[in-house]
Write an enzyme that holds these catalytic residues in place. Structure first.
Site, PDB file in Angstrom:
ATOM      1  N   SER A 232      27.464 -48.092  39.447  1.00 38.07           N
ATOM      2  CA  SER A 232      28.096 -47.441  38.316  1.00 38.07           C
ATOM      3  C   SER A 232      27.107 -46.941  37.279  1.00 38.07           C
ATOM      4  O   SER A 232      27.476 -46.170  36.398  1.00 38.07           O
ATOM      5  CB  SER A 232      29.090 -48.392  37.660  1.00 38.07           C
ATOM      6  OG  SER A 232      28.438 -49.525  37.162  1.00 38.07           O
TER       7      SER A 232
ATOM      8  N   LYS B 298      23.187 -47.632  28.717  1.00 38.73           N
ATOM      9  CA  LYS B 298      24.434 -47.450  29.462  1.00 38.73           C
ATOM     10  C   LYS B 298      25.620 -47.653  28.515  1.00 38.73           C
ATOM     11  O   LYS B 298      25.626 -48.593  27.702  1.00 38.73           O
ATOM     12  CB  LYS B 298      24.485 -48.454  30.616  1.00 38.73           C
ATOM     13  CG  LYS B 298      25.690 -48.279  31.534  1.00 38.73           C
ATOM     14  CD  LYS B 298      25.599 -49.223  32.741  1.00 38.73           C
ATOM     15  CE  LYS B 298      26.799 -49.014  33.669  1.00 38.73           C
ATOM     16  NZ  LYS B 298      26.769 -49.911  34.835  1.00 38.73           N
TER      17      LYS B 298
ATOM     18  N   SER C 251      25.312 -52.143  40.928  1.00 37.54           N
ATOM     19  CA  SER C 251      25.348 -50.965  40.057  1.00 37.54           C
ATOM     20  C   SER C 251      24.071 -50.603  39.340  1.00 37.54           C
ATOM     21  O   SER C 251      24.029 -49.583  38.666  1.00 37.54           O
ATOM     22  CB  SER C 251      26.467 -51.134  39.031  1.00 37.54           C
ATOM     23  OG  SER C 251      27.704 -51.091  39.684  1.00 37.54           O
TER      24      SER C 251
END
Lengths: 478, 484
Positions: B151, B76, B175
């Site tokens: 997210s 990420k 998330s």
């Protein structure tokens, strides 16, 4: 109307750890800009602070030395505001749970009395970087070397009653942090910074007046001047029917005045909240005991001891104990000479202080060792030389001509104490100045000094002064 | 190869049936082929990936490989990678190349994993749909008109579409878990403090936690092991190393009591989601678990408390993005105020600005007590709910989300509606507990996730339950047709 100034001080002490409070970067002073700021100091994305244990230990030394309450559990808080020299956009500080509360420091008032100044609190925080306005045209340079340096912020109670007391307090605090080895207490370099909160009130009143904060006082002299200016300014305002505004003012040393910097309306809201990246500081009793046991004799303890043990005046004791190496030097000399403490104190506070000052040296850099100074004083005590000649010997020793005996021998400075020799010289002087003899014997006693001067001249100053006085008196009074 | 789990891949690598280079090239080629439709990656690291793969192959040849050696992963873009752009989904950091690695990056590299690239995400981890990214929205591989969740939308979509065998994520209010659920994959958010946050760009410091998204619990365990090691650079990181998760997951699921929170099921939910989760609970029962009802009375208040605490911390964490030292700086700033205003206005997106303003307000003089302080008190109550529940049960089972993946654009005009999609995940972050989401069915062709919540540092148990469940069921083996 009689006015009473009320003063409280906020002092920032830079703690002398090798690395910063929350990162491993160096705290060394004076390096090229931005060479001592690591990603943590720069507030780069994702970095985190880690507390430097040494910083806490140094703060605890301070707390223990002033008899404060040490919080067993204190927390860090974020003080949020935007400024280019504050990389994260917040300063890590302590807010409602500081490490140290209470305690006191004793100072000497200008009148010579002892006075207690209360400490409200002391807490840990990180320093910001420096904004430099005079290097680039139209721009401000930001040097982040200083960002993250550990600070101990000390707040006093409004117990200080005059500008001179404030300066005395700063001197005592400076001596304390140097004794404790937690800071070099250098006002010019910024390792000791002082803001003053000043207000005035009518002498008989219990109600405090509105206070103004004075910033940018970076010498003991400026502390006094700035506060004195502010006191006068406030009295002026009130006596002319106005009101003192609660504001922050900047001291200008060139014009010797304070000017408005920030009004109450522009007062910042720092939105303090506990810093979630740091754990609370936990202090247990064993650590406190360990720190307490490691404390040296504190400046005021040493001062009291010098006064009682050596019968020194407050003034002398104060001067000697202002820094520990000087006090140690003094006691070292004492062990090696039979001179009286008062005599040694005088030599250190006058001759020695002047010489060090002139050559910009500290006592640790003194070219005359304690042993050699003791040797010199011993020659005065045993009357080998007079006090006056000793000053000349001192100067020569300072310039590297050797120890006292060497200089005295090389320069032939031994005192003439042989009464036979002295009588001979005195007789000659008397014989050569019949006019003055007559003046003396007809009542002009002041002329005595003339004869003393002539004897000294004839002996290149080496005649033993007491003997000269005795013999002259005998001979002149017949 | 992209359908295989990490344990299968690792076995093949150890046996020499495939090389890391082959594996890496396979995924890189799939990314090239398919990611145009999904937009799960923002930065490809082809050269580095191949170099790392070759290095891993050398270790494997000398029989010096570990459980992750040679395994490619997607990272990420919130984790700093030294020398590799790290933008956190934001224009503000579009030009940022960190001179340091996040600890998680470093630990994974040490374990021999191969970095395929950085994945797309909601800007500064703020969002539940991956529609808040400067680099464009991510599509759900099961239906590219729908969101993957956020997210960590890029990471979840990449794993779901076989563009990476496993990925890292972060979870502040859900998330990791929510996108895992919406994309039909597994995801774990460990206990707060389990995984180091150094180099993990901060959103809400007391809530953020790094974790893993993968196909199975075993994949999660394998990846979490090195990530969960202690780190002195993060003062909030736990100091003891974790148990051996790969060993823990193999233990029999004995004497398990699971709690079902009544408040969760009282909320507005898609019927299909409720049905799938209830079925999963029955499956666990038939595997030997005892089911009890538990009450978590402060669940509703948790959402409000979160939307004060997280923005408050974010308003402070994002103050450093000022155009002075790095990141986006406006053109020709006229003065300091102009520099700040324009750099931040240009560099930060709407949702980020919204939360900064909310957070600043909640911390401001006169409001701190009423909002921030009160929210923290509610947080304590939420935590106490769980601590009490765990006196009675070993693990709490609940839905991960109230609904399956919604359509792109459906909630972008209504931030509060967006926030509600995290109602089941948020309380867990407030309490700092570990939680895992795993696929448990489909509703109208869209994946449904079930959430397992454990007590502090009980990641091992959660992985164990999920692993055992996945031995008995097949939901984790489904794969979107389009990317087969």
């Amino acid at each position: 109307m009689s006015w009473q100034p009320v003063i409280g001080l906020e002092i920032h002490v830079q703690l002398a750890t090798q690395s910063k409070i929350f990162s491993g970067a160096s705290t060394h002073y004076g390096s090229e800009p931005n060479t001592q700021a690591c990603p943590i100091d720069l507030g780069m994305p994702g970095v985190l602070p880690v507390l430097n244990e040494q910083v806490v230990r140094m703060a605890l030394k301070f707390g223990q030395s002033i008899g404060a309450h040490i919080s067993p559990y204190s927390t860090f808080a974020r003080k949020n505001y935007f400024y280019p020299d504050l990389p994260k956009g917040y300063q890590i500080s302590q807010y409602d749970q500081p490490l140290i509360e209470g305690g006191s420091i004793n100072i000497t008032t200008p009148e010579g009395d002892e006075k207690t100044v209360g400490i409200t609190r002391a807490h840990l925080e990180e320093d910001a970087g420096k904004s430099i306005h005079d290097v680039f045209p139209d721009k401000t340079g930001v040097d982040l070397n200083r960002a993250g340096t550990p600070l101990l912020e000390i707040v006093t109670e409004p117990d200080i009653a005059s500008a001179e007391e404030a300066s005395n307090f700063m001197k005592t605090l400076r001596a304390l942090v140097r004794y404790l080895d937690i800071s070099d207490g250098n006002l010019q370099e910024g390792s000791l910074r002082c803001d003053a909160n000043v207000s005035v009130k009518p002498k008989d009143s219990d109600r405090f007046g509105t206070r103004a904060e004075i910033k940018n006082v970076n010498s003991f002299r400026f502390v006094e001047k700035a506060i004195n200016y502010e006191i006068e300014r406030q009295i002026d305002v009130i006596e002319n029917g106005g009101e003192v505004e609660q504001e922050t003012r900047l001291y200008d040393p060139d014009k010797n005045e304070t000017r408005t910097m920030r009004g109450k309306e522009e007062a910042m809201d720092y939105r303090y909240f506990p810093d979630p990246d740091l754990l609370p500081i936990k202090v247990d009793q064993p650590l406190l005991d360990e720190i307490m046991a490691s404390l040296p004799e504190l400046p005021w303890e040493k001062r009291h001891r010098f006064q009682s043990e050596y019968a020194l005046s407050t003034y002398d004791a104060n001067l000697l104990t202002q820094n520990k190496p000087a006090a140690d030097y003094f006691e070292s000399v004492l062990t090696m000479t039979s001179a009286q403490p008062k005599q040694v104190a005088n030599w250190l506070n006058d001759e020695m202080a002047a010489a060090l000052n002139k050559d910009h040296l500290t006592i640790e850099q003194c070219p005359i060792s304690a042993e050699h100074l003791a040797g010199l004083l011993e020659r005065v005590v045993d009357e080998t030389i007079s006090g006056k000649i000793a000053k000349e010997v001192f100067e020569r020793m300072w310039n590297g001509e050797g120890d006292a005996d060497t200089v005295i021998a090389q320069q032939g400075l031994k005192q003439i104490s042989d009464s036979g020799e002295l009588e001979g010289i005195i007789d000659e002087v008397i014989a050569n100045h019949p006019q003055q003899v007559e003046q003396y014997q007809s009542g002009k006693t002041k002329v005595f000094g003339f004869f003393v001067g002539q004897v000294m001249k004839a002996t290149q100053g080496k005649a033993n002064p007491q003997q000269v006085n005795e013999l002259l008196e005998k001979k002149l009074n017949g | 190869m992209h359908r295989l789990t990490l344990s299968e891949l690792s076995r093949q690598l150890q046996n020499g049936d495939i090389t890391s280079r082959q594996l890496t090239e396979h995924f890189l080629s799939r990314i090239n082929q398919y990611d145009g439709n999904i937009n799960s990656y923002t930065t490809a690291t082809e050269q580095q990936a191949l170099a790392q793969a070759d290095h891993a192959d050398r270790l494997l040849q000398q029989n010096q490989g570990g459980p992750l050696t040679g395994i490619p992963f997607a990272h990420k873009d919130i984790f700093c990678t030294e020398g590799i752009k790290t933008a956190c989904g934001s224009k503000m950091l579009d030009n940022f190349v960190p001179p340091y690695d996040a600890t998680v990056t470093h630990y994974l590299q040490q374990a021999g994993a191969v970095l395929l690239g950085k994945t797309n995400m909601d800007e500064f981890a703020m969002g539940s749909s991956n529609e808040n990214s400067y680099y464009g929205p991510v599509s759900n591989p099961w239906d590219n008109q729908r969101v993957p969740g956020g997210s960590s939308g890029g990471s979840a979509a990449a794993v779901a579409a076989g563009l990476a065998p496993v990925a890292t994520g972060t979870d502040t209010g859900g998330s990791i878990r929510q996108p895992a659920a919406l994309c039909g994959v597994s995801g774990i958010k460990p206990t707060y403090g389990r995984v180091s946050r150094f180099g993990m760009i901060a959103f809400a410091s007391s809530l953020d936690q790094g974790g893993v998204i993968g196909k199975t619990a075993e994949c999660l365990a394998r990846m979490l092991q090195p990530m969960a090691q202690p780190d002195g650079k993060d003062s909030t990181c736990f100091t003891q190393p974790p148990e051996d998760y790969l060993q823990t997951i193999e233990r029999p699921m004995d004497n398990l009591t699971i709690g079902v929170p009544s408040e969760f099921f009282e909320s507005d939910m898609e019927q299909g989601v409720t049905d799938c989760v209830n079925q999963a609970i029955e499956d666990l029962q038939s595997m030997g678990a005892t089911v009890k009802s538990v009450s978590l009375p402060h669940t509703e208040a948790a959402l409000s408390a979160y939307y004060i605490i997280a923005p408050a911390e974010c308003s402070s964490n994002l103050a450093r993005y000022d155009g002075v030292r790095y990141g986006h700086r406006c053109n020709e700033p006229q003065d300091l105020q102009d520099l700040y205003k324009r750099s931040r206005s240009e560099g930060l997106g709407d949702e980020v600005k919204r939360r900064i303003m909310t957070g600043t307000y909640a911390l401001s003089a006169g409001y701190y007590d009423a909002y921030y302080l009160k929210a923290q008190k509610i947080r304590q109550l939420v935590k106490q709910d769980y601590v009490q529940a765990f006196n009675d049960v070993d693990c709490i089972v609940a839905p991960t989300t109230p609904a399956t993946a919604f359509e792109q654009g459906e909630k972008t005009q209504d931030p509060v509606a967006m926030y509600l999609s995290d109602m089941f995940t948020i309380p867990v972050n407030l309490a700092g507990l570990p939680a895992l989401s795993l696929p448990c069915g489909f509703n109208n062709g869209l994946p449904v996730g079930m959430q397992l919540i454990g007590t502090y540092f009980d990641e091992g148990r959660l992985l164990n339950i999920a692993h055992q469940y996945q031995q008995q069921t097949q939901w984790h083996q489904y794969f979107p047709e389009e990317y087969n």
